[in-house]
Design a protein around this motif. Structure first.
Motif, PDB file in Angstrom:
ATOM      1  N   VAL A  88      -1.960 -35.982 159.811  1.00  0.00           N
ATOM      2  CA  VAL A  88      -1.290 -35.151 160.773  1.00  0.00           C
ATOM      3  C   VAL A  88      -0.714 -36.287 161.797  1.00  0.00           C
ATOM      4  CG1 VAL A  88      -2.420 -33.020 160.679  1.00  0.00           C
ATOM      5  CG2 VAL A  88      -3.098 -34.932 162.338  1.00  0.00           C
ATOM      6  N   ALA A  89      -0.936 -37.761 161.716  1.00  0.00           N
ATOM      7  CA  ALA A  89      -0.967 -38.897 162.456  1.00  0.00           C
ATOM      8  C   ALA A  89       0.644 -39.176 162.638  1.00  0.00           C
ATOM      9  CB  ALA A  89      -1.641 -40.149 162.314  1.00  0.00           C
ATOM     10  N   LEU A  90       1.053 -39.361 163.821  1.00  0.00           N
ATOM     11  CA  LEU A  90       2.636 -39.771 164.038  1.00  0.00           C
ATOM     12  C   LEU A  90       2.638 -41.303 164.601  1.00  0.00           C
ATOM     13  CD1 LEU A  90       3.682 -36.617 165.926  1.00  0.00           C
ATOM     14  CD2 LEU A  90       3.787 -37.124 163.371  1.00  0.00           C
ATOM     15  N   ARG A  91       3.669 -41.917 164.000  1.00  0.00           N
ATOM     16  CA  ARG A  91       3.817 -43.292 164.783  1.00  0.00           C
ATOM     17  C   ARG A  91       4.544 -42.972 165.990  1.00  0.00           C
ATOM     18  NH1 ARG A  91       2.764 -47.568 161.630  1.00  0.00           N
ATOM     19  NH2 ARG A  91       2.035 -46.996 159.625  1.00  0.00           N
ATOM     20  N   GLU A  92       4.868 -43.858 166.826  1.00  0.00           N
ATOM     21  CA  GLU A  92       5.556 -43.671 168.083  1.00  0.00           C
ATOM     22  C   GLU A  92       7.039 -43.441 167.929  1.00  0.00           C
ATOM     23  OE1 GLU A  92       5.208 -46.117 171.435  1.00  0.00           O
ATOM     24  OE2 GLU A  92       2.977 -46.224 171.718  1.00  0.00           O
ATOM     25  N   ASP A  93       7.705 -43.926 166.693  1.00  0.00           N
ATOM     26  CA  ASP A  93       9.036 -43.695 166.398  1.00  0.00           C
ATOM     27  C   ASP A  93       8.940 -42.343 165.582  1.00  0.00           C
ATOM     28  OD1 ASP A  93       7.864 -44.564 163.979  1.00  0.00           O
ATOM     29  OD2 ASP A  93       9.337 -46.262 163.917  1.00  0.00           O
ATOM     30  N   ALA A  94       8.055 -41.750 165.407  1.00  0.00           N
ATOM     31  CA  ALA A  94       8.221 -40.460 164.520  1.00  0.00           C
ATOM     32  C   ALA A  94       9.189 -39.575 165.022  1.00  0.00           C
ATOM     33  CB  ALA A  94       6.720 -39.832 164.416  1.00  0.00           C
ATOM     34  N   PRO A  95      10.039 -38.896 164.224  1.00  0.00           N
ATOM     35  CA  PRO A  95      11.111 -38.005 164.402  1.00  0.00           C
ATOM     36  C   PRO A  95      10.748 -36.795 165.248  1.00  0.00           C
ATOM     37  CG  PRO A  95      10.755 -37.876 162.064  1.00  0.00           C
ATOM     38  CD  PRO A  95      10.044 -38.921 162.649  1.00  0.00           C
ATOM     39  N   GLU A  96       9.295 -36.450 165.092  1.00  0.00           N
ATOM     40  CA  GLU A  96       8.842 -35.218 165.931  1.00  0.00           C
ATOM     41  C   GLU A  96       8.836 -35.548 167.241  1.00  0.00           C
ATOM     42  OE1 GLU A  96       7.580 -36.454 163.136  1.00  0.00           O
ATOM     43  OE2 GLU A  96       6.640 -35.066 161.719  1.00  0.00           O
ATOM     44  N   LEU A  97       8.279 -36.909 167.456  1.00  0.00           N
ATOM     45  CA  LEU A  97       8.418 -37.390 169.102  1.00  0.00           C
ATOM     46  C   LEU A  97       9.614 -37.456 169.380  1.00  0.00           C
ATOM     47  CD1 LEU A  97       5.251 -39.666 168.882  1.00  0.00           C
ATOM     48  CD2 LEU A  97       5.210 -37.267 169.347  1.00  0.00           C
ATOM     49  N   ALA A  98      10.642 -37.891 168.707  1.00  0.00           N
ATOM     50  CA  ALA A  98      12.082 -38.039 169.123  1.00  0.00           C
ATOM     51  C   ALA A  98      12.536 -36.494 169.748  1.00  0.00           C
ATOM     52  CB  ALA A  98      12.913 -38.786 168.086  1.00  0.00           C
ATOM     53  N   ALA A  99      12.136 -35.675 168.895  1.00  0.00           N
ATOM     54  CA  ALA A  99      12.530 -34.354 169.210  1.00  0.00           C
ATOM     55  C   ALA A  99      11.972 -33.667 170.530  1.00  0.00           C
ATOM     56  CB  ALA A  99      12.108 -33.388 167.966  1.00  0.00           C
ATOM     57  N   LEU A 100      10.495 -34.003 170.634  1.00  0.00           N
ATOM     58  CA  LEU A 100      10.142 -33.539 172.023  1.00  0.00           C
ATOM     59  C   LEU A 100      10.862 -34.427 173.340  1.00  0.00           C
ATOM     60  CD1 LEU A 100       6.105 -33.373 171.582  1.00  0.00           C
ATOM     61  CD2 LEU A 100       7.809 -31.801 172.498  1.00  0.00           C
ATOM     62  N   ALA A 101      11.212 -35.937 172.788  1.00  0.00           N
ATOM     63  CA  ALA A 101      11.855 -36.582 173.934  1.00  0.00           C
ATOM     64  C   ALA A 101      13.438 -35.996 174.025  1.00  0.00           C
ATOM     65  CB  ALA A 101      11.819 -38.089 173.487  1.00  0.00           C
ATOM     66  N   ARG A 102      14.028 -35.541 173.267  1.00  0.00           N
ATOM     67  CA  ARG A 102      15.171 -34.942 173.554  1.00  0.00           C
ATOM     68  C   ARG A 102      14.962 -33.551 174.407  1.00  0.00           C
ATOM     69  NH1 ARG A 102      16.295 -36.473 168.421  1.00  0.00           N
ATOM     70  NH2 ARG A 102      15.673 -34.477 167.347  1.00  0.00           N
ATOM     71  N   ALA A 103      14.054 -32.999 174.055  1.00  0.00           N
ATOM     72  CA  ALA A 103      13.528 -31.515 174.700  1.00  0.00           C
ATOM     73  C   ALA A 103      13.504 -31.789 176.095  1.00  0.00           C
ATOM     74  CB  ALA A 103      12.876 -30.833 174.197  1.00  0.00           C
ATOM     75  N   ALA A 104      12.646 -32.877 176.370  1.00  0.00           N
ATOM     76  CA  ALA A 104      12.251 -33.379 177.971  1.00  0.00           C
ATOM     77  C   ALA A 104      13.643 -34.068 178.631  1.00  0.00           C
ATOM     78  CB  ALA A 104      11.083 -34.453 177.789  1.00  0.00           C
ATOM     79  N   ASP A 105      14.534 -33.212 178.839  1.00  0.00           N
ATOM     80  CA  ASP A 105      15.621 -33.488 179.574  1.00  0.00           C
ATOM     81  C   ASP A 105      15.867 -32.574 180.534  1.00  0.00           C
ATOM     82  OD1 ASP A 105      18.026 -34.464 180.441  1.00  0.00           O
ATOM     83  OD2 ASP A 105      19.212 -33.635 178.722  1.00  0.00           O
ATOM     84  N   GLY A 106      15.723 -32.974 181.669  1.00  0.00           N
ATOM     85  CA  GLY A 106      15.591 -31.973 182.862  1.00  0.00           C
ATOM     86  C   GLY A 106      14.293 -31.150 183.366  1.00  0.00           C
ATOM     87  N   VAL A 107      13.179 -31.612 182.092  1.00  0.00           N
ATOM     88  CA  VAL A 107      11.869 -31.235 182.586  1.00  0.00           C
ATOM     89  C   VAL A 107      11.048 -32.163 181.861  1.00  0.00           C
ATOM     90  CG1 VAL A 107      11.956 -29.707 180.381  1.00  0.00           C
ATOM     91  CG2 VAL A 107      10.324 -29.142 182.154  1.00  0.00           C
ATOM     92  N   ASP A 108       9.905 -32.734 182.659  1.00  0.00           N
ATOM     93  CA  ASP A 108       8.899 -33.751 182.011  1.00  0.00           C
ATOM     94  C   ASP A 108       8.148 -32.815 181.105  1.00  0.00           C
ATOM     95  OD1 ASP A 108      10.423 -35.459 183.376  1.00  0.00           O
ATOM     96  OD2 ASP A 108       8.583 -36.199 184.622  1.00  0.00           O
ATOM     97  N   VAL A 109       7.494 -33.539 180.138  1.00  0.00           N
ATOM     98  CA  VAL A 109       6.494 -32.859 179.090  1.00  0.00           C
ATOM     99  C   VAL A 109       5.315 -33.892 178.844  1.00  0.00           C
ATOM    100  CG1 VAL A 109       6.357 -32.022 176.901  1.00  0.00           C
ATOM    101  CG2 VAL A 109       8.466 -31.575 177.944  1.00  0.00           C
TER     102      VAL A 109
END
Lengths: 322, 281
Positions: A88-109
């Motif tokens: 289940v481990a992710l690297r810092e450049d994983a697409p899953e984290l990129a998706a969360l980063a995109r969602a964190a627009d106007g709200v911090d997560v």
């Protein structure tokens, strides 16, 4: 209280229309930083399902005007992973984290995941996303390996406690907040909040996956009592807000007890979740931090120089004893 | 160790908290693996009554099938009490008389078998019935073993100790009584002398040689609090009793563990191959 002072001054200078506007801004629930503690039951080992859940909650929080959403420890993976850790481990450049980063627009997560490093170490990490990017990572320092815990078998410890500036871009604050993260067991070590306090934190973010246990002597859950004391004391002693976000649900028959809470800088619990899934909303106010620090100038009086000198002395003493 | 004026106070529980955790446990761990229903053996005693009551609260009485499985020497009172508990909680029990299969085995092949062998056989016949019912009803088998009997090894391995989920396994008998009262289990079921009812007149406490109320206090302080012998003596426990209980716990350890695997590979199941049971659930 700064809010009142600023408001009064504004009222003296402004037209009646402007005054009305100011008053509206200061209605209960307005202004400040609106936070959401997402007390959820992540699905064990199912990152895609958990990610979908995170994105839906972040979207809902954004619609409701939240500035920060806090998820529990290992919210993207579940807790008792054992040999699932590398899967289940992710690297810092994983697409899953990129998706969360995109969602964190106007709200911090703030979300939890297993992070894999280049040299194949796995960290229990809390990831802070803001303005579309990964802003800060805290790797859990204290990995419990006793009782029902076995984290050091599967995970590598972090090596620092660093504060960071939480911008809350949509909150129209006069400045960013100084924040720091303690993941679950980190809270059981006095030095951890002390190190963050020394860096000037005003907001302690405490994601957790705390299993409920200890039902003897006719009392409520022992773990809930421990965290009640820690969260209130840390908030009061650091004169900071503390957001404790615990998870719920069961893994392999072990329950997680919830009880997520917002504690104000005086150490009072101002919002608390129950034992099921829940989004707990609350408003934080920088002026409250200022007001408490006027009343209790503990940080002003803290003797960091003494801690440094004593630490050096103790280190020297140990060297001479060897 | 948490010091108390009376060591027995340690066993008191906040029954509402315990009920909430255990009901959630049943609901989540049953549904997580794609089931809605459970089956469990119903003896007429307090443990199975409590397991049934908790299951009914978790899943609704329509999703709980208690199975009453008397042998011809079982006390008729046991069946009556089992039915009373079912009626109280709105459960519809099944009845399977296990006498034919048990007698077929012993009468023809081992007529001289002692009552321990017969008791174990009955426990395993009941297990076999429950696992067949589990398939027929698409239901998980819920266990009824409490922490006291698990620690003492007072159960039949692959018999009453076989089940998918055990809601009572972390509750001492004393705590089972408290939770049973809290859930409103009929008083005469709570208060009658505990018995495995494997033969006429059997009584747990007579067979074990001590009262649950006493051994629970010792076990709690030995197991949960890891007290030293000096501390246990300080509570009034005699060395001989401490030795006896220590031996029982140690000698029955095998019953509480999966079978041993001869280690050969680099990744042996349950040694290096460690996954959560809720893997992918």
């Amino acid at each position: 209280m700064t809010a009142t002072t600023a408001q009064q001054q504004h009222q003296r200078e402004a037209s009646p229309e402007a005054q009305a506007e100011v008053l509206r801004e200061h209605e209960p629930g307005e202004g400040g930083v609106r936070v959401v503690l997402a007390q959820i039951a992540p699905r064990l080992g199912d990152v895609p399902a958990n990610l979908r859940r995170h994105l839906a909650i972040v979207e809902e929080a954004k619609r409701g005007g939240a500035h920060l959403v806090v998820f529990p420890e290992l919210s993207l993976t579940g807790y008792f992973l054992k040999d699932l850790v590398p899967d289940v481990a992710l690297r810092e450049d994983a697409p899953e984290l990129a998706a969360l980063a995109r969602a964190a627009d106007g709200v911090d997560v703030l979300a939890g995941a297993v992070l894999e490093s280049e040299d194949v170490r796995f960290h229990n990490a809390a990831l802070y996303f803001s303005q579309g990017r990964l802003l800060h990572v805290h790797r859990k320092v204290y990995l419990p390996t006793y009782g029902l815990f076995d984290e050091q078998r599967y995970l590598a410890p972090g090596d620092r406690f660093r504060s960071f500036e939480a911008p809350f871009p949509a909150a129209a604050q006069r400045r960013a907040w100084q924040a720091g993260v303690l993941v679950c067991e980190d809270m059981w070590h006095l030095s951890a909040p002390a190190l963050l306090a020394r860096q000037g934190v005003e907001l302690l973010l405490c994601p957790s996956s705390s299993p409920g246990r200890g039902v003897a002597h006719g009392e409520a859950l022992g773990t809930a009592r421990s965290y009640d004391a820690m969260t209130r004391n840390y908030a009061a002693l650091t004169t900071s807000y503390l957001l404790y976000c615990n998870r719920v649900g069961y893994e392999d028959g072990i329950n997680f007890w919830g009880g997520s809470r917002v504690v104000d800088p005086e150490g009072s619990v101002c919002a608390e979740a129950g034992d099921g899934e829940e989004l707990l909303w609350h408003r934080l106010d920088l002026d409250a931090v200022r007001r408490v620090r006027l009343a209790y100038p503990l940080l002003r009086d803290e003797r960091h120089d003494l801690v440094d000198v004593e630490t050096d002395r103790l280190r020297d003493l140990r060297r001479t004893e060897q | 160790m948490a010091q108390t004026v009376n060591p027995a106070d340690a066993l008191s529980i906040d029954t509402a908290v315990v009920e909430r955790i255990v009901v959630g446990f049943i609901r989540e761990e049953v549904r997580k693996v794609g089931f809605e229903r459970v089956v469990l053996g119903m003896s007429g005693g307090i443990d199975s009554a409590l397991s049934a009551a908790l299951s009914a609260r978790a899943l609704g009485p329509e999703n709980v099938t208690p199975v009453i499985m008397p042998y011809r020497t079982s006390s008729p009172e046991s069946e009556r009490d089992a039915r009373a508990v079912c009626a109280h909680f709105g459960l519809t029990p099944d009845l399977v008389d296990i006498s034919p299969q048990v007698d077929a085995y012993f009468t023809n092949r081992f007529p001289d078998a002692d009552r321990a062998r017969r008791g174990n056989k009955m426990a395993r016949e009941r297990m076999a019935v429950l696992y067949d019912m589990s398939m027929a009803h698409r239901a998980l088998v819920v266990g009824t073993s409490n922490k006291t009997e698990l620690l003492l090894g007072y159960g039949t391995v692959y018999g009453d100790m076989a089940h998918a989920l055990n809601p009572l396994g972390d509750l001492y008998k004393t705590q089972v009584w408290a939770l049973a009262r809290h859930l409103g289990i009929p008083t005469h079921v709570v208060e009658k002398a505990p018995s495995a009812d494997l033969w006429e007149g059997q009584s747990d406490e007579a067979e074990l040689g001590f009262a649950y109320a006493v051994v629970d206090v010792l076990l709690y302080h030995m197991v949960d609090e890891r007290c030293t012998r000096r501390e246990l003596r300080g509570m009034g426990f005699q060395d001989a009793f401490i030795d006896d209980i220590t031996r029982r716990v140690r000698d029955s350890q095998y019953k509480r563990r999966p079978p041993l695997i001869a280690k050969l590979s680099a990744r042996t199941i349950d040694r290096e191959f460690r996954y959560p049971r809720d893997w992918g659930r």
